[in-house]
Design an enzyme around this catalytic site. Sequence first.
Site, PDB file in Angstrom:
ATOM      1  N   ASP A 177      -3.699   7.576  -0.446  1.00 27.98           N
ATOM      2  CA  ASP A 177      -2.465   7.834   0.293  1.00 27.98           C
ATOM      3  C   ASP A 177      -1.747   6.508   0.535  1.00 27.98           C
ATOM      4  OD1 ASP A 177      -3.905   6.600   2.313  1.00 27.98           O
ATOM      5  OD2 ASP A 177      -3.272   8.022   3.856  1.00 27.98           O
ATOM      6  N   LYS A 212      -2.652  13.062  -5.860  1.00 21.35           N
ATOM      7  CA  LYS A 212      -3.357  12.938  -4.587  1.00 21.35           C
ATOM      8  C   LYS A 212      -3.906  14.279  -4.118  1.00 21.35           C
ATOM      9  CE  LYS A 212      -2.731  12.333   0.305  1.00 21.35           C
ATOM     10  NZ  LYS A 212      -1.750  12.400   1.399  1.00 21.35           N
TER      11      LYS A 212
END
Length: 227
Positions: free
Chosen positions: A151, A133
């Site tokens: 997320d 991420k």
Amino acid sequence: MREVCTRIYELLSRRYEIREGEFVGLVARRNLFEHLVAVLLSQNTNDKNAIRALSNLKSRLGKLTPEKVLSLDVGELAQLIKPAGLHLQRARRIVELASYLRDRLEEFESEVRRMDVLEAREVLMNLPGVGDKTADVVLLVYFGKPAFPVDTHIKRITTRLGFVKGGSYKKVSGFWQSCLPPDKYLETHLLLIQHGRAICKARKPLCHECPIKEFCEYYKSRGLRQQ
């Protein structure tokens, strides 16, 4: 599916206004090191906490550079970033990152800019504390490369919509990349986060208020009975 994704983008963009000050990755775009630190601070916490921690650092040091961070001892650094949580662990990672980039930040940034997205992602993930991420946020937000960060909000929404089964990071990111043009990646990423914060919450989602419920398997199977 591209038509569905385009429609979801349109509906969310009508519903939400993206405020730069609510996303730590957008707040910190003045230089690569500051951006990396900001995104590290956002790991496993919310943006409000990360922004508070970043603000403490900038109030103490001004412009964030590896040299300025390394001028602090780990204890002081940890106290400054305490609002983000896990402050001792984060402080050590930030020190490792600063040590790695201290004498090569400009060269490193220039190299990443020249790379394609896959090569750049691999290089970023070799940095201390940088995972999937974090690498994708830096690629998309700072470098403007075609990556789609995922997320917890985006994973939850995509799974509830029924667009992916299993919900792995790679599957969710790949889905949105496959059904949107690259110039919509950043805005859609931010809109989905806004939607997860406001409506599609982990507990007690407000399905009856959802602007994209017509596409949602979760709503069709459960939401109607909750009204």
